[in-house]
Write an enzyme that holds these catalytic residues in place. Structure first.
Site, PDB file in Angstrom:
ATOM      1  N   GLU A  99      -7.018  60.165  49.698  1.00 33.73           N
ATOM      2  CA  GLU A  99      -6.295  61.283  50.322  1.00 33.73           C
ATOM      3  C   GLU A  99      -7.153  61.935  51.402  1.00 33.73           C
ATOM      4  O   GLU A  99      -8.382  61.881  51.353  1.00 33.73           O
ATOM      5  CB  GLU A  99      -5.966  62.346  49.254  1.00 33.73           C
ATOM      6  CG  GLU A  99      -4.537  62.294  48.742  1.00 33.73           C
ATOM      7  CD  GLU A  99      -3.494  62.814  49.733  1.00 33.73           C
ATOM      8  OE1 GLU A  99      -3.738  62.786  50.957  1.00 33.73           O
ATOM      9  OE2 GLU A  99      -2.433  63.240  49.269  1.00 33.73           O
ATOM     10  N   ASP A 100      -6.482  62.593  52.332  1.00 37.86           N
ATOM     11  CA  ASP A 100      -7.208  63.329  53.359  1.00 37.86           C
ATOM     12  C   ASP A 100      -7.688  64.688  52.841  1.00 37.86           C
ATOM     13  O   ASP A 100      -8.830  65.074  53.042  1.00 37.86           O
ATOM     14  CB  ASP A 100      -6.338  63.513  54.611  1.00 37.86           C
ATOM     15  CG  ASP A 100      -4.920  64.034  54.293  1.00 37.86           C
ATOM     16  OD1 ASP A 100      -4.625  64.348  53.116  1.00 37.86           O
ATOM     17  OD2 ASP A 100      -4.112  64.123  55.232  1.00 37.86           O
ATOM     18  N   ASP A 103      -4.944  70.318  48.471  1.00 36.34           N
ATOM     19  CA  ASP A 103      -4.693  71.743  48.672  1.00 36.34           C
ATOM     20  C   ASP A 103      -4.218  72.304  47.327  1.00 36.34           C
ATOM     21  O   ASP A 103      -5.024  72.663  46.478  1.00 36.34           O
ATOM     22  CB  ASP A 103      -3.646  71.855  49.781  1.00 36.34           C
ATOM     23  CG  ASP A 103      -3.402  73.269  50.240  1.00 36.34           C
ATOM     24  OD1 ASP A 103      -4.256  74.128  50.009  1.00 36.34           O
ATOM     25  OD2 ASP A 103      -2.343  73.521  50.852  1.00 36.34           O
ATOM     26  N   PHE A 152      -6.481  76.310  57.613  1.00 40.27           N
ATOM     27  CA  PHE A 152      -5.693  75.145  58.017  1.00 40.27           C
ATOM     28  C   PHE A 152      -6.499  74.332  59.025  1.00 40.27           C
ATOM     29  O   PHE A 152      -6.847  74.818  60.092  1.00 40.27           O
ATOM     30  CB  PHE A 152      -4.351  75.576  58.617  1.00 40.27           C
ATOM     31  CG  PHE A 152      -3.434  74.414  58.852  1.00 40.27           C
ATOM     32  CD1 PHE A 152      -2.651  73.908  57.816  1.00 40.27           C
ATOM     33  CD2 PHE A 152      -3.386  73.795  60.086  1.00 40.27           C
ATOM     34  CE1 PHE A 152      -1.822  72.820  58.020  1.00 40.27           C
ATOM     35  CE2 PHE A 152      -2.554  72.691  60.299  1.00 40.27           C
ATOM     36  CZ  PHE A 152      -1.773  72.213  59.263  1.00 40.27           C
ATOM     37  N   ARG A 165      -4.336  64.498  65.367  1.00 40.67           N
ATOM     38  CA  ARG A 165      -4.848  63.518  64.398  1.00 40.67           C
ATOM     39  C   ARG A 165      -6.009  62.707  64.976  1.00 40.67           C
ATOM     40  O   ARG A 165      -6.828  62.175  64.231  1.00 40.67           O
ATOM     41  CB  ARG A 165      -3.738  62.537  63.981  1.00 40.67           C
ATOM     42  CG  ARG A 165      -2.624  63.147  63.152  1.00 40.67           C
ATOM     43  CD  ARG A 165      -1.755  62.034  62.572  1.00 40.67           C
ATOM     44  NE  ARG A 165      -0.456  62.485  62.120  1.00 40.67           N
ATOM     45  CZ  ARG A 165      -0.203  62.987  60.911  1.00 40.67           C
ATOM     46  NH1 ARG A 165      -1.175  63.147  60.056  1.00 40.67           N
ATOM     47  NH2 ARG A 165       1.020  63.357  60.564  1.00 40.67           N
TER      48      ARG A 165
END
Ligand code: 5GP
Length: 179
Positions: A99-100, A103, A152, A165
């Site tokens: 996963e990036d 959260d 964020f 990205r």
């Protein structure tokens, strides 16, 4: 890039950490005698997956999965829709979900449960970034690149409205970009 307010992680820092994670995974899986399968979660984990596989020296295969949450109202239910499933069979295999960012943890929790139902030998998780202060689901990654504050972030695969990205660093955007 003029929209960037602050760089949290430079490309050099990311590369060094990815190398360490690759070495750790190589050590952990080298004597299993099984095939390791990395599953990258699109789209955000793509650059991380691409760099990570080249730092793992034990045999592996990788596949890709795309998911989307049902939206804000059902977010707390943790139900995630699979948009693109993997092609490989994972039964009896060692799986590592890539996963990036984690959260709330709802996406990863759902993915772990879904993949476990396919009877793999093991399921572990790796994330480049972790925001533990925002956690809702009881889950913590087996491997973690960096713990970051509740901000964020974009870059290295992470987007804002599909942009940014391609940034080689992890950054915070200026507030005016969001308005
Ligand atoms: P979770 O289910 O853990 O709340 O959500 C994880 C997903 O939310 C990530 O895969 C990512 O798509 C998105 N996300 C969470 N925090 C951030 C962030 O700081 N920046 C970006 N671009 N996406 C985020």
């Amino acid at each position: 890039m003029q929209e960037i307010q602050e760089v949290l992680l430079t490309p050099e820092k990311i590369a060094a950490r990815v190398k360490e994670l690759g070495a750790e995974i190589t050590r952990d899986y080298q004597d299993t005698g099984k095939g390791l399968i990395l599953i990258g979660i699109l789209k955000g984990a793509l650059p991380f997956l691409a760099d990570l596989i080249r730092e793992i020296k034990t045999p592996l295969r990788y596949d890709l999965m795309a998911v989307s949450s049902y939206g804000v109202s059902t977010k707390s239910s943790g139900i995630v829709r699979i948009i693109k499933d993997i092609d490989l069979s994972i039964e009896g295999e060692d799986v590592l979900i890539v996963e990036d960012i984690i959260d709330t943890g709802l996406t990863l929790k759902y993915l772990v449960e879904t993949l476990k139902s396919r009877r793999p030998h093991s399921v572990r998780t790796i994330t480049l970034l972790d925001k533990p202060s925002r956690r809702v689901a009881e889950i913590s990654p087996d491997y973690n690149g960096f713990i970051i504050p509740d901000r964020f972030v974009v870059g290295y695969g992470l987007d804002y409205a599909e942009r940014f990205r391609q940034l080689p660093m992890i950054a915070v955007l200026k507030p005016e970009v969001y308005s």
